[in-house]
Design a protein around this motif. Structure first.
Motif, PDB file in Angstrom:
ATOM      1  N   PRO A  66      -6.293   5.391  -6.567  1.00  0.00           N
ATOM      2  CA  PRO A  66      -7.113   4.451  -5.795  1.00  0.00           C
ATOM      3  C   PRO A  66      -7.093   3.036  -6.345  1.00  0.00           C
ATOM      4  O   PRO A  66      -7.254   2.071  -5.587  1.00  0.00           O
ATOM      5  N   VAL A  67      -6.885   2.884  -7.640  1.00  0.00           N
ATOM      6  CA  VAL A  67      -6.772   1.550  -8.230  1.00  0.00           C
ATOM      7  C   VAL A  67      -5.504   0.871  -7.731  1.00  0.00           C
ATOM      8  O   VAL A  67      -5.511  -0.311  -7.321  1.00  0.00           O
ATOM      9  N   ALA A  75     -10.879   3.973  -1.257  1.00  0.00           N
ATOM     10  CA  ALA A  75      -9.554   4.587  -1.295  1.00  0.00           C
ATOM     11  C   ALA A  75      -9.638   6.074  -1.610  1.00  0.00           C
ATOM     12  O   ALA A  75      -8.900   6.888  -1.038  1.00  0.00           O
ATOM     13  N   VAL A  76     -10.546   6.447  -2.511  1.00  0.00           N
ATOM     14  CA  VAL A  76     -10.737   7.871  -2.814  1.00  0.00           C
ATOM     15  C   VAL A  76     -11.150   8.622  -1.546  1.00  0.00           C
ATOM     16  O   VAL A  76     -10.599   9.690  -1.221  1.00  0.00           O
ATOM     17  N   SER A  95       2.265   1.739  -3.340  1.00  0.00           N
ATOM     18  CA  SER A  95       1.273   2.162  -4.329  1.00  0.00           C
ATOM     19  C   SER A  95       1.209   3.682  -4.449  1.00  0.00           C
ATOM     20  O   SER A  95       0.934   4.212  -5.530  1.00  0.00           O
ATOM     21  N   PRO A 123     -11.820   0.815  -4.584  1.00  0.00           N
ATOM     22  CA  PRO A 123     -11.263   2.087  -5.059  1.00  0.00           C
ATOM     23  C   PRO A 123     -12.064   3.299  -4.590  1.00  0.00           C
ATOM     24  O   PRO A 123     -11.484   4.347  -4.298  1.00  0.00           O
ATOM     25  N   THR A 137       0.836  -1.211   0.000  1.00  0.00           N
ATOM     26  CA  THR A 137       0.000   0.000   0.000  1.00  0.00           C
ATOM     27  C   THR A 137       0.862   1.248   0.000  1.00  0.00           C
ATOM     28  O   THR A 137       0.579   2.223  -0.711  1.00  0.00           O
ATOM     29  N   ASN A 163      -3.888   1.620  -4.991  1.00  0.00           N
ATOM     30  CA  ASN A 163      -4.102   1.350  -3.565  1.00  0.00           C
ATOM     31  C   ASN A 163      -4.831   0.032  -3.371  1.00  0.00           C
ATOM     32  O   ASN A 163      -4.468  -0.782  -2.512  1.00  0.00           O
ATOM     33  N   THR A 164      -5.870  -0.180  -4.162  1.00  0.00           N
ATOM     34  CA  THR A 164      -6.694  -1.387  -4.018  1.00  0.00           C
ATOM     35  C   THR A 164      -5.926  -2.646  -4.395  1.00  0.00           C
ATOM     36  O   THR A 164      -6.048  -3.682  -3.722  1.00  0.00           O
TER      37      THR A 164
END
Length: 235
Positions: A29-30, A137-138, A15, A134, A12, A32-33
């Protein structure tokens, strides 16, 4: 869990570095996921729902720390990198300085939060979490941006990095994570042919629902006092 947890924290964190180099906000966010989603699926395939939830809670904590610290150190860069971070920061700064805004107005924040929760749950259920995570994550990144940039203008930055994560927001994050995992399980179980501990899933979902209600109640009760506390911490 230890090895998986270390991998989640490492991946993470990395990322964000990759997202920084690429410089495409929609990809952050992608990325991160991707750092955690496969490990959530692996735990679910072992029928270890608590471990899946624990892994994703660690993921959320790592994002909170990373987004906050990066925004404290590089506020202009993260505002350009994190989706919706500028709008959210301006909205929250106005509330901190004046006490006016959605954060302390239930007629505004309740429909907003209900809409976010409904969309998140629908995405988790319909896409096995592929689009819900995602979205989460945003939300984490722009919340972290607000906290980090607020700490950056404070005389007590370390304390602001803690207090800026309002207690009701922390409860909301935990509730979203639990719901994301539980609602991803039905479709994932069909795709990967594993059984789900449905009694445990229902219990977790019920607790998460209670958490969303607690979030609303605490926010309505505590937001004005918390705003006064934050303004004092700014110095």
């Amino acid at each position: 869990m230890a090895a998986a947890g270390a991998l989640i924290v490492f991946a993470t964190t990395i990322s964000y570095g990759v997202g920084w180099v690429i410089g495409v906000p929609a990809l952050v966010p992608v990325l991160n996921t991707l750092a955690s989603f496969p490990l959530m699926v692996e735990a679910l395939r072992r029928r270890d729902l608590p471990d899946a939830v624990a892994r994703m809670l660690l993921w959320a904590l790592t994002m909170a720390v990373a987004a906050t610290v990066l925004s404290y150190a590089y506020p202009a860069d993260t505002e350009a990198l994190f989706l919706r971070s500028g709008d959210y920061r301006r909205e929250m700064f106005t509330w901190v300085v004046t006490g006016r805004g959605a954060e302390s107005t239930p007629s505004i924040f309740i429909p907003q939060q209900a809409g976010h929760a409904a969309l998140f749950c629908a995405l988790a259920l319909a896409t096995a979490g592929v689009l819900a995570m995602p979205m989460g994550a945003v939300l984490m990144n722009y919340m972290g941006h607000y906290v980090g940039t607020l700490a950056g203008i404070s005389r007590h930055p370390a304390l602001l990095m803690l207090l800026g994560w309002h207690p009701w927001a922390v409860i909301r994050v935990i509730s979203f994570v639990v719901l994301g995992v539980v609602l991803s399980a039905p479709l994932l179980s069909r795709l990967f042919r594993f059984a789900v501990d449905w009694p445990a899933a229902r219990r977790l979902a019920a607790w998460a629902g209670c958490g969303l209600l607690a979030d609303i109640v605490l926010k309505a009760l505590l937001a004005p006092a918390w705003q006064r506390l934050l303004i004092r911490m700014l110095g």
